[in-house]
Design a protein around this motif. Structure first.
Motif, PDB file in Angstrom:
ATOM      1  N   SER A   1      -0.685 -13.101 101.568  1.00 41.25           N
ATOM      2  CA  SER A   1      -1.817 -12.902 100.653  1.00 41.25           C
ATOM      3  C   SER A   1      -3.095 -13.504 101.225  1.00 41.25           C
ATOM      4  O   SER A   1      -4.169 -12.887 101.182  1.00 41.25           O
ATOM      5  CB  SER A   1      -1.490 -13.522  99.297  1.00 41.25           C
ATOM      6  OG  SER A   1      -0.357 -12.908  98.717  1.00 41.25           O
ATOM      7  N   SER A   2      -2.995 -14.709 101.779  1.00 42.69           N
ATOM      8  CA  SER A   2      -4.164 -15.351 102.367  1.00 42.69           C
ATOM      9  C   SER A   2      -4.682 -14.567 103.570  1.00 42.69           C
ATOM     10  O   SER A   2      -5.895 -14.390 103.745  1.00 42.69           O
ATOM     11  CB  SER A   2      -3.818 -16.782 102.772  1.00 42.69           C
ATOM     12  OG  SER A   2      -4.893 -17.400 103.438  1.00 42.69           O
TER      13      SER A   2
ATOM     14  N   ALA B   1       2.788 -16.249 100.322  1.00 40.49           N
ATOM     15  CA  ALA B   1       1.488 -16.904 100.204  1.00 40.49           C
ATOM     16  C   ALA B   1       0.657 -16.699 101.469  1.00 40.49           C
ATOM     17  O   ALA B   1      -0.550 -16.431 101.406  1.00 40.49           O
ATOM     18  CB  ALA B   1       1.682 -18.395  99.931  1.00 40.49           C
TER      19      ALA B   1
END
Length: 308
Positions: free
Chosen positions: A165-166, A162
């Motif tokens: 991706s951010s 996560a």
């Protein structure tokens, strides 16, 4: 009278016509609604239980997310000690077992003398074959010790995914802003910010690669002992409590006294050899000083007579 009679009949007929018209319109709406509902399944609409708002299909919001065993990220680590007749031959066979399972040798340390021989080999093998490889290594000789541990890092892996991706989205946004810069100050500021974001992204990706490496390849440390080599002694568990503290304090006191007496015994000859002459010299100097400052008695003639 006849006029009133016909008027009442006409009024009653009008009321009946209005009631009949209302019933007809209501029946038409019901039939239309039923036709729409009947047509929806024919057009491929999901049944009531499969709709997002249906209560039967709504999952439990408080239920924890469950993963299958194949979807979890688990780090396997193991160590095994085996006593063998020939350390060199057993080491070659252990290496062959690792390479045959799709792994490789991560480290190899050997020592041998006339009395004993010992080898420590670090093997990296695929995680699905971890247990099978450990069992094969145990058959090389007489197993002395085995220690296997696992660590579930699924949550850490999902968190890293996560964050990566951010961070990639932030890098893409920074690149778009850099392409739209119009002044030199904006260009310099955006370049610095973009460089920082790219460095953070590279750090996260490096952590993810290390984690993927640990989960994909398990680590097995093999210790091969010769017939005369001593087996490793297992560490005893640390004891706690009042008696343990009292025992430790008493041992510390005895050790301190032993050290103190050792120091005193080492210094005593020097004190005797150097202390006695120093003490004698001080005593002699004090006696001489007392003799020098002793007052001399006055003679009778020296006494002055009082004047009349």
């Amino acid at each position: 009278m006849a006029y009133r009679k016909w008027w009442r009949v006409a009024l009653a007929a009008g009321v009946v016509a209005l009631v009949a018209a209302g019933c007809g319109s209501g029946g038409g709406s019901d039939s239309g609604a039923s036709s729409v509902e009947n047509a929806a399944p024919a057009q491929g609409a999901p049944p009531a239980a499969d709709k997002p708002g249906a209560e039967a299909a709504a999952p439990d919001a408080g239920a924890p997310v469950k993963y299958r065993l194949d979807d979890r990220a688990i780090v396997y680590t193991g160590s095994i000690t085996v006593r063998v007749e020939d350390v060199s031959a057993a080491a070659a066979e252990a290496t062959s077992i690792a390479t045959g399972s799709g792994g490789f040798v991560g480290g190899d340390k050997r020592s041998s003398t006339d009395a004993y021989a010992e080898a420590t080999i670090v093997l990296r093998v695929p995680a699905p074959k971890f247990t099978a490889v450990v069992d094969q290594l145990a058959k090389l000789g007489d197993q002395q010790q085995r220690d296997v541990s696992t660590e579930d890092v699924t949550e850490e892996a999902l968190d890293l995914d996560a964050r990566i991706s951010s961070q990639r989205a932030r890098v893409d946004s920074g690149r778009r802003l850099l392409a739209q810069a119009k002044t030199l100050s904006e260009l310099v500021m955006l370049e610095g910010e973009l460089a920082k974001r790219e460095a953070d992204l590279a750090s996260l990706e490096a952590k993810k690669r290390r984690m993927d490496n640990l989960t994909a390849l398990s680590t097995i440390t093999v210790t091969l002992l010769g017939p005369e080599a001593e087996a490793p002694v297992e560490e005893e568990e640390t004891e706690i409590g009042f008696l343990t503290g009292l025992k430790g304090g008493w041992n510390a006191l005895v050790g301190a006294l032993v050290v103190l007496l050792t120091v005193v015994g080492a210094l005593l000859p020097w004190l005797v050899a150097l202390g006695l002459p120093v003490v004698g010299a001080l005593w002699l100097a004090r006696r001489l000083r007392r003799r020098r400052i002793q007052p001399v008695p006055a003679s009778p003639s020296a006494v002055t007579q009082p004047h009349p």
